[in-house]
Scaffold this motif. Structure first.
Motif, PDB file in Angstrom:
ATOM      1  N   PRO A 191       1.874  -3.359  -7.698  1.00 53.00           N
ATOM      2  CA  PRO A 191       1.629  -1.978  -8.029  1.00 53.00           C
ATOM      3  C   PRO A 191       2.651  -1.365  -8.838  1.00 53.00           C
ATOM      4  CG  PRO A 191       2.693  -2.313  -5.904  1.00 53.00           C
ATOM      5  CD  PRO A 191       2.117  -3.454  -5.968  1.00 53.00           C
ATOM      6  N   LEU A 192       3.917  -1.725  -8.956  1.00 49.72           N
ATOM      7  CA  LEU A 192       4.786  -1.312  -9.909  1.00 49.72           C
ATOM      8  C   LEU A 192       4.468  -1.373 -11.472  1.00 49.72           C
ATOM      9  CD1 LEU A 192       8.309  -2.197  -7.914  1.00 49.72           C
ATOM     10  CD2 LEU A 192       6.974   0.114  -8.076  1.00 49.72           C
ATOM     11  N   ALA A 193       3.534  -2.490 -11.659  1.00 52.76           N
ATOM     12  CA  ALA A 193       3.234  -2.628 -12.836  1.00 52.76           C
ATOM     13  C   ALA A 193       2.073  -1.752 -13.288  1.00 52.76           C
ATOM     14  CB  ALA A 193       3.118  -4.158 -13.181  1.00 52.76           C
ATOM     15  N   ALA A 194       1.391  -1.016 -12.538  1.00 56.78           N
ATOM     16  CA  ALA A 194       0.004  -0.421 -12.563  1.00 56.78           C
ATOM     17  C   ALA A 194       0.397   0.777 -13.279  1.00 56.78           C
ATOM     18  CB  ALA A 194      -0.264   0.006 -11.064  1.00 56.78           C
ATOM     19  N   THR A 195      -0.648   1.225 -14.248  1.00 52.65           N
ATOM     20  CA  THR A 195      -0.759   2.513 -14.747  1.00 52.65           C
ATOM     21  C   THR A 195      -2.165   2.905 -15.067  1.00 52.65           C
ATOM     22  OG1 THR A 195      -0.643   3.245 -17.214  1.00 52.65           O
ATOM     23  CG2 THR A 195      -0.888   0.872 -17.014  1.00 52.65           C
ATOM     24  N   ALA A 196      -2.338   4.329 -15.001  1.00 55.67           N
ATOM     25  CA  ALA A 196      -3.501   5.107 -14.936  1.00 55.67           C
ATOM     26  C   ALA A 196      -4.713   4.632 -16.167  1.00 55.67           C
ATOM     27  CB  ALA A 196      -3.692   6.361 -14.757  1.00 55.67           C
ATOM     28  N   ASP A 197      -3.900   4.179 -17.362  1.00 54.76           N
ATOM     29  CA  ASP A 197      -4.516   3.836 -18.618  1.00 54.76           C
ATOM     30  C   ASP A 197      -4.790   2.664 -18.885  1.00 54.76           C
ATOM     31  OD1 ASP A 197      -2.026   3.192 -19.134  1.00 54.76           O
ATOM     32  OD2 ASP A 197      -1.951   4.659 -20.790  1.00 54.76           O
ATOM     33  N   LEU A 198      -4.479   1.714 -17.608  1.00 53.52           N
ATOM     34  CA  LEU A 198      -4.756   0.201 -18.049  1.00 53.52           C
ATOM     35  C   LEU A 198      -6.049  -0.264 -18.526  1.00 53.52           C
ATOM     36  CD1 LEU A 198      -3.141  -2.659 -17.564  1.00 53.52           C
ATOM     37  CD2 LEU A 198      -4.613  -2.532 -15.414  1.00 53.52           C
ATOM     38  N   PHE A 199      -6.891   0.344 -18.339  1.00 57.69           N
ATOM     39  CA  PHE A 199      -8.427   0.176 -18.800  1.00 57.69           C
ATOM     40  C   PHE A 199      -8.987   0.670 -19.960  1.00 57.69           C
ATOM     41  CE2 PHE A 199      -7.866   0.292 -14.013  1.00 57.69           C
ATOM     42  CZ  PHE A 199      -7.805  -1.384 -13.902  1.00 57.69           C
ATOM     43  N   ALA A 238       0.829  -1.102   0.110  1.00 57.32           N
ATOM     44  CA  ALA A 238      -0.007  -0.004  -0.151  1.00 57.32           C
ATOM     45  C   ALA A 238       0.884   1.390  -0.028  1.00 57.32           C
ATOM     46  CB  ALA A 238      -0.881   0.295   1.123  1.00 57.32           C
ATOM     47  N   ARG A 239       2.132   1.119   0.718  1.00 54.03           N
ATOM     48  CA  ARG A 239       2.996   2.352   0.797  1.00 54.03           C
ATOM     49  C   ARG A 239       3.428   2.418  -0.676  1.00 54.03           C
ATOM     50  NH1 ARG A 239       3.787   0.585   6.110  1.00 54.03           N
ATOM     51  NH2 ARG A 239       5.536  -0.795   5.601  1.00 54.03           N
ATOM     52  N   THR A 240       3.735   1.381  -1.207  1.00 52.06           N
ATOM     53  CA  THR A 240       4.636   1.332  -2.526  1.00 52.06           C
ATOM     54  C   THR A 240       3.408   2.256  -3.575  1.00 52.06           C
ATOM     55  OG1 THR A 240       5.987  -0.438  -2.250  1.00 52.06           O
ATOM     56  CG2 THR A 240       5.343   0.294  -4.627  1.00 52.06           C
ATOM     57  N   ALA A 241       2.145   1.907  -3.403  1.00 53.72           N
ATOM     58  CA  ALA A 241       1.162   2.502  -4.378  1.00 53.72           C
ATOM     59  C   ALA A 241       0.929   3.741  -3.907  1.00 53.72           C
ATOM     60  CB  ALA A 241      -0.017   1.565  -4.172  1.00 53.72           C
ATOM     61  N   ALA A 242       0.993   4.156  -2.856  1.00 49.69           N
ATOM     62  CA  ALA A 242       0.773   5.673  -2.412  1.00 49.69           C
ATOM     63  C   ALA A 242       1.939   6.433  -3.063  1.00 49.69           C
ATOM     64  CB  ALA A 242       0.824   5.906  -1.044  1.00 49.69           C
ATOM     65  N   ALA A 243       3.162   5.830  -2.960  1.00 45.64           N
ATOM     66  CA  ALA A 243       4.327   6.679  -3.532  1.00 45.64           C
ATOM     67  C   ALA A 243       4.035   6.715  -4.867  1.00 45.64           C
ATOM     68  CB  ALA A 243       5.784   5.718  -3.073  1.00 45.64           C
ATOM     69  N   LEU A 244       3.474   5.888  -5.624  1.00 49.52           N
ATOM     70  CA  LEU A 244       3.455   6.018  -7.032  1.00 49.52           C
ATOM     71  C   LEU A 244       2.312   7.179  -7.386  1.00 49.52           C
ATOM     72  CD1 LEU A 244       3.470   2.289  -7.868  1.00 49.52           C
ATOM     73  CD2 LEU A 244       5.128   4.161  -8.594  1.00 49.52           C
ATOM     74  N   GLY A 245       1.773   7.620  -6.328  1.00 53.21           N
ATOM     75  CA  GLY A 245       0.751   8.743  -6.664  1.00 53.21           C
ATOM     76  C   GLY A 245      -0.734   8.211  -6.716  1.00 53.21           C
ATOM     77  N   ALA A 246      -1.025   6.920  -6.109  1.00 57.03           N
ATOM     78  CA  ALA A 246      -2.308   6.372  -6.183  1.00 57.03           C
ATOM     79  C   ALA A 246      -3.341   6.667  -5.269  1.00 57.03           C
ATOM     80  CB  ALA A 246      -2.219   4.786  -6.425  1.00 57.03           C
ATOM     81  N   GLY A 247      -2.677   7.514  -4.056  1.00 54.00           N
ATOM     82  CA  GLY A 247      -3.615   8.012  -3.176  1.00 54.00           C
ATOM     83  C   GLY A 247      -2.745   7.860  -1.741  1.00 54.00           C
ATOM     84  N   THR A 248      -3.547   7.885  -0.596  1.00 57.18           N
ATOM     85  CA  THR A 248      -2.910   7.839   0.464  1.00 57.18           C
ATOM     86  C   THR A 248      -2.977   6.499   1.239  1.00 57.18           C
ATOM     87  OG1 THR A 248      -2.851   8.813   2.700  1.00 57.18           O
ATOM     88  CG2 THR A 248      -5.001   8.827   1.621  1.00 57.18           C
ATOM     89  N   ASP A 249      -2.181   5.952   2.014  1.00 59.32           N
ATOM     90  CA  ASP A 249      -2.234   4.776   2.719  1.00 59.32           C
ATOM     91  C   ASP A 249      -2.830   5.095   4.065  1.00 59.32           C
ATOM     92  OD1 ASP A 249       0.091   6.057   3.617  1.00 59.32           O
ATOM     93  OD2 ASP A 249       1.028   4.193   4.004  1.00 59.32           O
ATOM     94  N   GLU A 250      -3.305   6.468   4.382  1.00 62.04           N
ATOM     95  CA  GLU A 250      -3.746   6.435   5.739  1.00 62.04           C
ATOM     96  C   GLU A 250      -5.314   6.100   5.615  1.00 62.04           C
ATOM     97  OE1 GLU A 250      -3.319  10.493   6.794  1.00 62.04           O
ATOM     98  OE2 GLU A 250      -1.337  10.551   6.874  1.00 62.04           O
ATOM     99  N   ALA A 251      -5.999   5.607   6.581  1.00 61.73           N
ATOM    100  CA  ALA A 251      -7.477   5.242   6.674  1.00 61.73           C
ATOM    101  C   ALA A 251      -8.183   6.504   6.710  1.00 61.73           C
ATOM    102  CB  ALA A 251      -7.500   4.365   8.082  1.00 61.73           C
TER     103      ALA A 251
END
Length: 361
Positions: free
Chosen positions: A121-129, A37-50
């Protein structure tokens, strides 16, 4: 939609979170592995805070075997106004939730028909869909607000909504995704202990057939474990065809002319049926398949070569409908196959030759 909670920050969950964040939605990230979750947050996907309170939409991106449990916890915790999952199997998780006696009016099962051979998460991309089907499986009990939230998510991700029954979806993905993946793996497995001299002969055909065999086995065990029946039924049909084809090929070895003719007819039958099935695969933009002319160009493995060839095609006024690249074994060169409308092929060929490109038949 102003806020979302994405539970599960692998490829699909993180890609959805990136798309939502890009559209201004406040996204909270959660995962059984906090580091992911922290990795995804570092990529700009959001915050890992509840989140401080209920969000508009909870997106459960857990493996199929764990979807029902994660959803049940989220529903009991009243974490959101609406809940969806993005697992590749739909009927099983819903039945599991029904047996728990939960109110499922706020839940909608969905499945984005998109992915990659890589996971995490490192393979993720905003235009995947982008431009991909996203299946929604509402029931009569599904709240309209939840359906609208799901449609908003699909829109933000640039996908195309497709409404299906959950069990019909599971049979469909067994046919177009799960069974082909296993068949690709079976073909690729023949290469594991093959002679190096044979492997060096691999061309584009074997690359096309085995590409999806590179996917994470652990992820696919989860997927197949949630949809084993329909996949087994289809593989049984494939096995019957294989057995028939083996018999036909053995007959081609016979000294008896009648048996050879029978064998040839058997092989021709499976090839003809393959042709008939292949033409049903949707073409560009989901339209009916089109027949294109292929212009094959030899290119060096140098920076900017593809950009040049596309620019030259554009100057010739020709639209490239599709493109494939076949890499030459042991050489710093490759063949680019440019698919164009048949009437455009002569003009493109002439224009590329004029600009110094080597055209191959």
């Amino acid at each position: 939609m102003r806020s979302a909670l994405v539970i599960g920050t692998g490829l699909i969950g993180t890609s959805a979170a990136l798309a939502l964040t890009r559209r201004g939605v406040t996204v909270h990230l959660a995962d059984h592995d906090p580091q992911q979750a922290r990795t995804a947050a570092a990529l700009g996907a959001g915050t890992d805070e509840a989140p401080a309170g209920p969000v508009d939409l909870a997106v459960v991106a857990a493996p199929p075997a764990h979807v029902a449990g994660v959803l049940a916890d989220a529903l009991r915790g009243r974490l959101a106004r609406g809940y969806i999952d993005v697992a590749s199997v739909k009927g099983g998780p819903r039945r599991e939730l029904e047996t728990l006696g939960l109110d499922l009016s706020a839940y909608l099962g969905t499945h984005p028909m998109s992915g990659r051979e890589k996971s995490g998460p490192l393979a993720a991309t905003a235009d995947l869909f982008e431009g991909r089907p996203w299946v929604l499986t509402p029931t009569r009990a599904t709240d309209t607000e939840v359906l609208n939230l799901a449609l908003e998510l699909v829109s933000f991700c640039g996908a195309v909504p497709v409404v299906m029954d959950a069990d019909a979806h599971d049979r469909a993905v067994a046919l177009v995704s799960h069974m082909p993946h296993l068949v690709s793996g079976l073909v690729a497995a023949r290469l594991e202990h093959a002679d190096e001299a044979a492997v060096r002969l691999c061309g584009q055909g074997i690359r096309d057939v085995t590409r999806i065999a590179a996917s994470d086995p652990a992820m696919w065990i989860d997927i197949l474990s949630a949809n084993p029946g329909p996949v087994a039924d289809l593989l049984g049909d494939v096995a019957a065809d294989l057995e028939q084809t083996v018999r036909a090929l053995r007959a081609l070895q016979s000294a008896d002319e009648d048996k050879r003719q029978e064998g040839a007819a058997g092989v021709a039958d499976v090839l003809r049926r393959g042709n008939a099935g292949q033409v049903r695969v949707p073409g560009k933009h989901g339209s009916a398949p089109r027949v294109y002319e292929t212009v094959v160009v030899l290119i060096d493995d140098q920076p900017g070569q593809l950009a040049r060839i596309f620019a030259d095609a554009g100057r010739a006024g020709v639209n490239i409908e599709d493109v494939r690249i076949e890499h030459a074994t042991g050489q710093q060169a490759g063949l680019v196959q440019l698919m164009v409308e048949p009437q455009a092929a002569p003009a493109l060929t002439a224009a590329l030759r004029e600009r110094g490109w080597a055209i191959r038949r």
